[in-house]
Design an enzyme around this catalytic site. Structure first.
Site, PDB file in Angstrom:
ATOM      1  N   ASN A 409       0.835  -1.198   0.000  1.00 45.03           N
ATOM      2  CA  ASN A 409       0.000   0.000   0.000  1.00 45.03           C
ATOM      3  C   ASN A 409       0.871   1.249   0.000  1.00 45.03           C
ATOM      4  O   ASN A 409       1.562   1.536   0.982  1.00 45.03           O
ATOM      5  CB  ASN A 409      -0.905   0.038   1.230  1.00 45.03           C
ATOM      6  CG  ASN A 409      -1.724   1.318   1.286  1.00 45.03           C
ATOM      7  OD1 ASN A 409      -2.691   1.474   0.561  1.00 45.03           O
ATOM      8  ND2 ASN A 409      -1.316   2.264   2.144  1.00 45.03           N
ATOM      9  N   GLU A 410       0.881   1.954  -1.123  1.00 44.48           N
ATOM     10  CA  GLU A 410       1.426   3.305  -1.294  1.00 44.48           C
ATOM     11  C   GLU A 410       2.952   3.406  -1.205  1.00 44.48           C
ATOM     12  O   GLU A 410       3.490   4.524  -1.237  1.00 44.48           O
ATOM     13  CB  GLU A 410       0.770   4.297  -0.311  1.00 44.48           C
ATOM     14  CG  GLU A 410      -0.717   4.447  -0.517  1.00 44.48           C
ATOM     15  CD  GLU A 410      -1.369   5.574   0.251  1.00 44.48           C
ATOM     16  OE1 GLU A 410      -2.488   5.973  -0.111  1.00 44.48           O
ATOM     17  OE2 GLU A 410      -0.747   6.049   1.224  1.00 44.48           O
ATOM     18  N   ASN A 411       3.675   2.304  -1.149  1.00 46.54           N
ATOM     19  CA  ASN A 411       5.126   2.412  -0.983  1.00 46.54           C
ATOM     20  C   ASN A 411       5.847   2.771  -2.277  1.00 46.54           C
ATOM     21  O   ASN A 411       6.846   3.510  -2.245  1.00 46.54           O
ATOM     22  CB  ASN A 411       5.678   1.103  -0.414  1.00 46.54           C
ATOM     23  CG  ASN A 411       5.173   0.844   0.994  1.00 46.54           C
ATOM     24  OD1 ASN A 411       4.656   1.740   1.654  1.00 46.54           O
ATOM     25  ND2 ASN A 411       5.318  -0.379   1.455  1.00 46.54           N
ATOM     26  N   GLY A 414       5.148   6.334  -2.510  1.00 48.50           N
ATOM     27  CA  GLY A 414       5.923   7.068  -1.518  1.00 48.50           C
ATOM     28  C   GLY A 414       7.361   7.267  -1.936  1.00 48.50           C
ATOM     29  O   GLY A 414       7.954   8.340  -1.722  1.00 48.50           O
ATOM     30  N   SER A 455      -0.497  -0.660  -4.724  1.00 45.39           N
ATOM     31  CA  SER A 455      -1.644   0.219  -4.906  1.00 45.39           C
ATOM     32  C   SER A 455      -1.286   1.555  -4.262  1.00 45.39           C
ATOM     33  O   SER A 455      -1.029   1.601  -3.056  1.00 45.39           O
ATOM     34  CB  SER A 455      -2.886  -0.372  -4.240  1.00 45.39           C
ATOM     35  OG  SER A 455      -4.023   0.422  -4.463  1.00 45.39           O
TER      36      SER A 455
END
Length: 799
Positions: A409-411, A414, A455
């Site tokens: 999730n979002e790494n 990021g 994602s």
């Protein structure tokens, strides 16, 4: 035959010099709470008063005696949270450092005291950080250095309650000759034939080495057998014309018992049982003129995914019973949801979660457990990550509902956008997991399913990770900085996160904050708001549409819930109207893990917010929506059902007092699984930015409304409506609240929990025109009078 002895009873928790009764499965916090050592951390400010619990080491003890006729005895832990040393009969038998794995220890011949000593998760994380070096994350907590539920360390919707304990079942397994170490059913459908390839691995005792074994598998009346001398066998079964498993709304969910038996010449040695479903799942990521798609295709049917994100339903996961899973997931199905994404900062859920999804037709998107941080790829973490992935892929792959594995999730986002790259200076951060290790494990163990690296993720580094034109997209600029109308600014290929906050229901607030005089900024309300500038964003969201109420908490509470429901509906209606370019929306989030202001549709006490009812409307098979855009006002007629929709849509241009200024009827024929977009005739489009006109579209009991200006600028007539209470005969105490509108009544809401904490209404927000009536069925409210009901009714058109 293998014997199993559950080790549920007789546990103690050492607290200072005392031994407290312990519940297994459980955790330190729940045991201390049961012994009245700590206050309920969900109430008031108690979370901060119990922070010391997560900083200490803890020991669980039991006296285990057993006498087995078998060659081998294993001590099996389905879940240890997290860094632990296990001593049995005075001998250290193992150490663990991963909450998300199953552990098995050979304890043959051992009997006596059993101790499980848990280190503080903080101490373990800091020790690992000392080996790997620092990595960035979004919160000042060390969750990426320990394989533990990340949200134990707090999140922007969750408390910081760092747990320890034996959180899943523990047992002794006694066996001889051989046991089934793993069973992997690969289920495929080839035209009209269902295929089940069962791959098994066995573990043998020394005496069982080299002995001939027989594996037998049965499903749907078919049987296959294989005799073997090694440690692996493959059994293949075919089922002609099996009934297919479908997501809810597309068909039924037939499930078939798959049984595997391991035998030698003396009889049964071990058995394994799961339920499987026959279906195909493809992920269409084909490039096209708009970019790169992301469309789930089930049994050849292209699906617009009507999804929600799932977080752990309790910050203490051992408290989540199978009944609670089923209740929450039934609430999801009731809201016309067909996909649940298990978010990467939580856990791989209990078997009961996936069983319920199998039966309810809820597709499961399963994240691997990485969220919002740069994760070191060095030892000791790398080996743990691979073992964890292998454990859980094998455990979960029998479930028909599981349709997608997702790396994180979002790494990836990021790394590109959150200033991680310069500070990392070439250090590992997780990319090797998401683009290397995890897809390799999935391809090896579960080749029947697709894997996505993250994602959001655009599919490759050729595009920005959160590019709306490629792959999955997270839409957070709107909640953080913009009005919800800005959801209409683009058409992503698949929106896997977006959402809007609101406080929980009033009954939940009153339970969590007993005695507090509630205000948006009262101490308890602020403590139960974990998002950065959360109340500021709530207030700005309200102010864009309404006059922000001063000193009226009831009105503020209602308006924040209305804006949450409208915001999420605005996004879903817009994106659904652009199917098949956009192929899914996954709302952040379905549920909460404690009482808190958050993005959830169902609050921490399990009570639906208005958003839950609104999801039922906007995720229904058939939907009307009025969409403003560059091409003018458009009526979108959305038909996700399996049959053609032929209907007459009545468009009424009205003044605020209900006077009709224009009317037209549009004939619409919409093919199955498709959308028809029609321009609204000029005579029924409200003039410019008028504050006195609005538009209503009605067809087959469905309604869409369009107001050109915010509520605070619209010339509402003071709402006037009558209220009656009618008992429902033979219903066991249910009542109908009958509201008769004498004027326009916009977004009428009955907050049933104000009548009784046990009360629930069958609908949320409803807009009535003059002369219209609505029946709201309420269960669990007891005897109520019309005046009681009026005090629990709110509407938007009240200055």
């Amino acid at each position: 035959m293998k014997d199993v002895t559950p080790l549920t009873d007789g546990w103690s928790l050492r607290h200072d010099q005392a031994l407290l009764p312990a519940q297994v499965p459980g955790c330190v916090h729940t045991d201390l709470l049961a012994a009245a050592v700590i206050p309920d951390p969900f109430l008031e400010h108690n979370e901060t008063e119990v922070a010391w619990v997560g900083r200490r080491a803890w020991t669980y003890l039991n006296d285990v005696s057993h006498d087995s006729r078998h060659e081998r005895t294993d001590l099996v832990f389905d879940g240890l949270d997290t860094a632990a040393g296990i001593t049995f009969a005075g001998r250290e038998i193992g150490r663990t450092r991963n909450m998300h794995r199953t552990y098995r220890f050979d304890v043959t011949g051992l009997t006596g005291p059993l101790e499980v000593r848990f280190a503080s998760a903080y101490d373990e994380a800091e020790a690992v950080r000392g080996v790997t070096g620092d990595r960035p994350n979004v919160y000042p907590e060390p969750f990426q250095y320990i394989r533990k539920m990340a949200s134990s360390f707090g999140w922007d919707w969750g408390p910081t309650l760092v747990t320890a304990g034996i959180w899943r079942p523990v047992r002794l397994e006694h066996w001889s000759t051989a046991r089934l170490a793993s069973v992997r059913p690969l289920v495929t459908v080839d035209e009209a034939t269902g295929n089940v390839e069962v791959r098994i691995q066995v573990e043998r005792t020394a005496q069982g080495a080299g002995r001939s074994l027989l594996a037998r598998a049965t499903v749907a009346g078919k049987t296959a057998e294989a005799r073997f001398e090694g440690d692996e066998a493959v059994l293949r079964l075919t089922v002609e014309r099996p009934r297919l498993w479908w997501p809810r709304g597309y068909g039924d969910q037939p499930l078939h018992d798959l049984d595997v038996t391991l035998l030698d010449q003396d009889g049964e040695l071990d058995t394994w049982h799961r339920r499987i479903g026959f279906r195909t799942v493809e992920l269409d990521r084909s490039p096209d003129a708009r970019g790169t798609g992301f469309t789930l295709v089930v049994n050849g049917e292209r699906v617009f995914a009507r999804g929600v994100n799932w977080i752990p339903d309790d910050v203490f996961p051992s408290r989540i019973t199978p009944e609670r899973y089923r209740t929450r997931l039934a609430q999801a199905a009731d809201a016309n949801i067909d996909l649940v994404r298990i978010w990467g900062g939580g856990i791989y859920e209990d078997e009961a979660f996936y069983d319920a999804c199998d039966e309810l037709g809820l597709m499961v998107w399963q994240d691997f457990l990485f969220a919002c941080a740069a994760y070191p790829e060095e030892q000791p973490l790398r080996g743990e990550v691979e073992a964890e992935a292998r454990d859980n892929v094998v455990r979960l792959m029998p479930h028909a509902s599981l349709v997608l594995w997702n790396g994180n999730n979002e790494n990836l986002w990021g790394f590109r956008d959150w200033d991680w790259e310069p500070g990392l200076a070439g250090d590992s951060w997780g990319e090797g997991y998401y683009l290397g290790l995890l897809p390799r494990v999935v391809a090896e163990l579960d080749p029947t399913r697709h894997y996505a690296a993250g994602s959001p993720w655009s599919g490759s580094w050729d595009h920005h990770p959160n590019d709306p034109d490629h792959g999955t997209y997270h839409s957070w600029e709107v909640w953080n900085r913009q009005d919800y109308a800005e959801y209409r600014a683009n058409v992503p290929r698949f929106v896997s996160e977006f959402g809007w906050q609101a406080p929980p229901t009033m009954a939940t607030l009153r339970r969590a904050l007993p005695g507090e005089i509630l205000a948006p900024d009262s101490p308890g309300m602020l403590h139960h708001q974990k998002a950065e500038d959360g109340n500021g964003k709530l207030n700005r969201g309200v102010e864009r549409h309404f006059t922000l109420p001063e000193g009226d908490f009831d009105r503020w509470h209602y308006l924040t819930q209305v804006v949450q429901a409208r915001a999420v509906a605005a996004g879903i209606e817009h994106w659904r109207s652009h199917w098949p370019t956009c192929a899914g929306t996954v709302v952040w989030q379905l549920n909460d893990c404690w009482p808190v202001s958050s993005w959830a549709a169902i609050d921490g006490d399990g009570r639906p917010k208005p958003l839950h009812h609104e999801l039922r409307r906007v995720y229904a098979d058939r939907l009307l929506t009025l969409q403003p855009g560059d091409e003018g006002l458009v009526l979108a007629v959305v038909n996700q059902s399996a049959t053609q929709w032929r209907t007459s849509v009545t468009l009424s241009r009205l003044e605020a007092d209900g006077t009709q200024l224009g009317r037209s009827v549009l004939e619409a024929t919409v093919a199955p699984r498709s959308v028809l977009r029609l321009p609204v005739p000029g005579g029924t489009v409200p003039a410019g930015s008028t504050a006195k006109e609005f538009l209503v579209a009605d067809a087959d009991g469905l309604r869409a409304t369009y107001f050109p200006v915010p509520d605070k600028d619209f010339a509402y007539v003071r709402p006037d409506f009558g209220v009656e209470v009618e008992p429902v005969s033979g219903s066991g105490g249910k009542v109908d609240i009958v509201v008769n509108a004498h004027t326009l009544v916009r977004d009428l809401l009955l907050q049933a929990d104000r009548l009784s904490p046990t009360a629930a209404a069958d609908r949320g927000l409803v807009t009535l025109l003059p002369g219209e009536q609505v029946r709201i069925r309420v269960d669990g409210c007891g005897d109520v009078a019309a005046d009681d009901v009026r005090a629990a009714l709110f509407c938007a058109d009240t200055k």
